[in-house]
Design a protein around this motif. Sequence first.
Motif, PDB file in Angstrom:
ATOM      1  N   VAL A 187       3.604   6.319  -5.225  1.00 21.93           N
ATOM      2  CA  VAL A 187       3.827   6.600  -6.645  1.00 21.93           C
ATOM      3  C   VAL A 187       2.672   7.398  -7.246  1.00 21.93           C
ATOM      4  O   VAL A 187       2.812   7.974  -8.321  1.00 21.93           O
ATOM      5  N   ILE A 188       1.523   7.431  -6.551  1.00 23.08           N
ATOM      6  CA  ILE A 188       0.405   8.257  -7.027  1.00 23.08           C
ATOM      7  C   ILE A 188       0.486   9.654  -6.422  1.00 23.08           C
ATOM      8  O   ILE A 188       0.370  10.669  -7.100  1.00 23.08           O
ATOM      9  N   VAL A 222       2.867  11.479  -4.873  1.00 20.75           N
ATOM     10  CA  VAL A 222       3.976  12.426  -5.072  1.00 20.75           C
ATOM     11  C   VAL A 222       3.806  13.233  -6.365  1.00 20.75           C
ATOM     12  O   VAL A 222       3.846  14.464  -6.327  1.00 20.75           O
ATOM     13  N   PRO A 223       3.588  12.582  -7.522  1.00 22.41           N
ATOM     14  CA  PRO A 223       3.392  13.398  -8.728  1.00 22.41           C
ATOM     15  C   PRO A 223       2.143  14.275  -8.659  1.00 22.41           C
ATOM     16  O   PRO A 223       2.151  15.398  -9.178  1.00 22.41           O
ATOM     17  N   VAL A 224       1.086  13.781  -8.000  1.00 22.60           N
ATOM     18  CA  VAL A 224      -0.134  14.595  -7.886  1.00 22.60           C
ATOM     19  C   VAL A 224       0.143  15.825  -7.024  1.00 22.60           C
ATOM     20  O   VAL A 224      -0.263  16.943  -7.362  1.00 22.60           O
ATOM     21  N   ALA A 225       0.882  15.635  -5.922  1.00 18.77           N
ATOM     22  CA  ALA A 225       1.190  16.768  -5.043  1.00 18.77           C
ATOM     23  C   ALA A 225       2.037  17.807  -5.772  1.00 18.77           C
ATOM     24  O   ALA A 225       1.788  19.015  -5.662  1.00 18.77           O
ATOM     25  N   ILE A 226       3.030  17.342  -6.543  1.00 15.99           N
ATOM     26  CA  ILE A 226       3.871  18.288  -7.291  1.00 15.99           C
ATOM     27  C   ILE A 226       3.032  19.036  -8.318  1.00 15.99           C
ATOM     28  O   ILE A 226       3.155  20.257  -8.475  1.00 15.99           O
ATOM     29  N   SER A 227       2.145  18.316  -9.005  1.00 14.00           N
ATOM     30  CA  SER A 227       1.280  18.967  -9.998  1.00 14.00           C
ATOM     31  C   SER A 227       0.419  20.040  -9.345  1.00 14.00           C
ATOM     32  O   SER A 227       0.225  21.119  -9.910  1.00 14.00           O
ATOM     33  N   THR A 269       0.824  -1.213   0.000  1.00 15.67           N
ATOM     34  CA  THR A 269       0.000   0.000   0.000  1.00 15.67           C
ATOM     35  C   THR A 269       0.857   1.262   0.000  1.00 15.67           C
ATOM     36  O   THR A 269       0.563   2.223  -0.711  1.00 15.67           O
ATOM     37  N   ASP A 270       1.946   1.249   0.785  1.00 16.88           N
ATOM     38  CA  ASP A 270       2.838   2.416   0.833  1.00 16.88           C
ATOM     39  C   ASP A 270       3.362   2.779  -0.550  1.00 16.88           C
ATOM     40  O   ASP A 270       3.391   3.949  -0.938  1.00 16.88           O
TER      41      ASP A 270
END
Lengths: 512, 31
Positions: B13-14, B16-21, B7-8
């Motif tokens: 992997v979902i 981190v890129p969403v937060a940066i976006s 789960t971690d």
Amino acid sequence: MGLDFIGTIIIVLYFVGLVAIGAIASKKIKNSEDFLVAGRNLGFWTFTLLIVASICSGMTILGVAGLGYATGWPSIWEQIFVPLSAAVCILFFGTKLHTVASRTGYVTVQDYFAHRFYSPRGIRGTSAIIGILISIIYLVGQYVSISMVLSWLFKIPYEWSLVIGAGIVMAYTILGGLYAIGMASLVQGIMILAGVLLVGPVVISAAGGLEHINLVLAGIDVNMTNLWYPQVHPPYAKYAFLTPEYLVSFFFLLTLGLAAAPHVVNNVLAARDVKYFKWAPLAAFVIYAVIMYLCKITGFAARSMVSEKMISLPAGVANPSDYSFIVAAEHVFPTFFAPLVAIIVLSAVMSTTDRLMLTIGSYVSWDVYKQFVNKDASEKSITLLSRVAIGLSTVITLYLAWSNPPELLAWLIWMAIGVMLACFVTPLFAGLYWRRATREGALASMILGLVGVFAFSYYAKFIAPMPMHPSIYGFAISLAAMIVVSLMTKKPSEKLLDETSTGMFIRDRKKA
Amino acid sequence: MIIGLPTDTFVGVIIVPVAISLLLLLWALRW
């Protein structure tokens, strides 16, 4: 035979199209500013894809899948750090550099360094020489990917494929300068995105779907489905080097090193409008992250397929895992795969190669010749000399790619990004954001960073492995040198700092 | 486990890129 013939026709048409772009762009070249910074006239999508395509090299496709093949999910951080470098370059370096350049007319980042660090020759010369040398090394690295793809797919000799690939890029770059590179990036960026969107999902489903791939990876080594390998030094296996500590240095190397790379950061001067810097960071990050996630997961899929004996990687090559993307694509598209894969990888390679060639050409003509040899050089002679330097750099790098032992080459290329981190990141950040940064600090930072990264890279390669990428120690030295030497030397004049918009802000609200 | 990943890992992997976006979106909207 028939399919080979059609594949060859498709590739030849693609090459002819690129040279045609160069010919069309050459009609726009009226002066050296047109050639070197596309007349500061690139539109939003051309500019955004130019940044992405300059960073996105052949190794971005092949090496990313190869690293995924070898190490699994802990390497997914690469897919965060590299797209982020495009956003960091545009947002933190680009916004302010473009704003200042619209008043001052910078053509290269050396013009900025020379102005901000009131050093028309010392800093400019140092930065240009380092930039030329690492661009040459990086360029040689690009040729390795070109030859891998062309000689593997079309069974033509390594030397031929090198000359053909480099010749095409040289042709359109000499013809149209940054105009041609920008227009080509638009085509190449779309080709890469469309290509991996087609290949990625098909390979993943052929391997049995994402869940199946992950179960196979976990069966090989349970850490392959974690976010990092356990923090032990030395790592318990050659592929288990992506520990939390190493990943920290990976962030600095990729996110900051690539953002400050000469072939990337100079692109920010070519945008038509400062308003582009509002949405371009997000657009570049999202496009690039999608490309890289798909490439990486294709590498995972290839690992799963190899362990289930569906495909096998070539034997007798130095870097079999770097072939995983090509071999996996070949498995799912056996008939028309060759031109498809070739166009994806060649687009990635060429879009970086062209920008590296122009970087060398512009540094030689604008920063070295015009500043050190002939101050009154005419517009025409600058453009002509850029074109000659691009041609010469192609010949020199082809010779190096031909003659160098691959092992030394791999070490030099790995170090080249490290040099970008250790030499250019600190002077750029300190110059743009720290009013106390001085000429002496910048020079010390660049030179000691260079010495540091060489020393630590040599140590890590030939004496004992280190827990982090050696470039981060060079970066730490460059940062310390900037702070200590700047504080010991005389602060720049307020007038100069205001001229160059120096300070802890990205956009100057007072003047906006 | 989600799609064969701990789960971690899946969340990481979902998110981190969403937060940066989202941060880059914030930059654009504050312009």
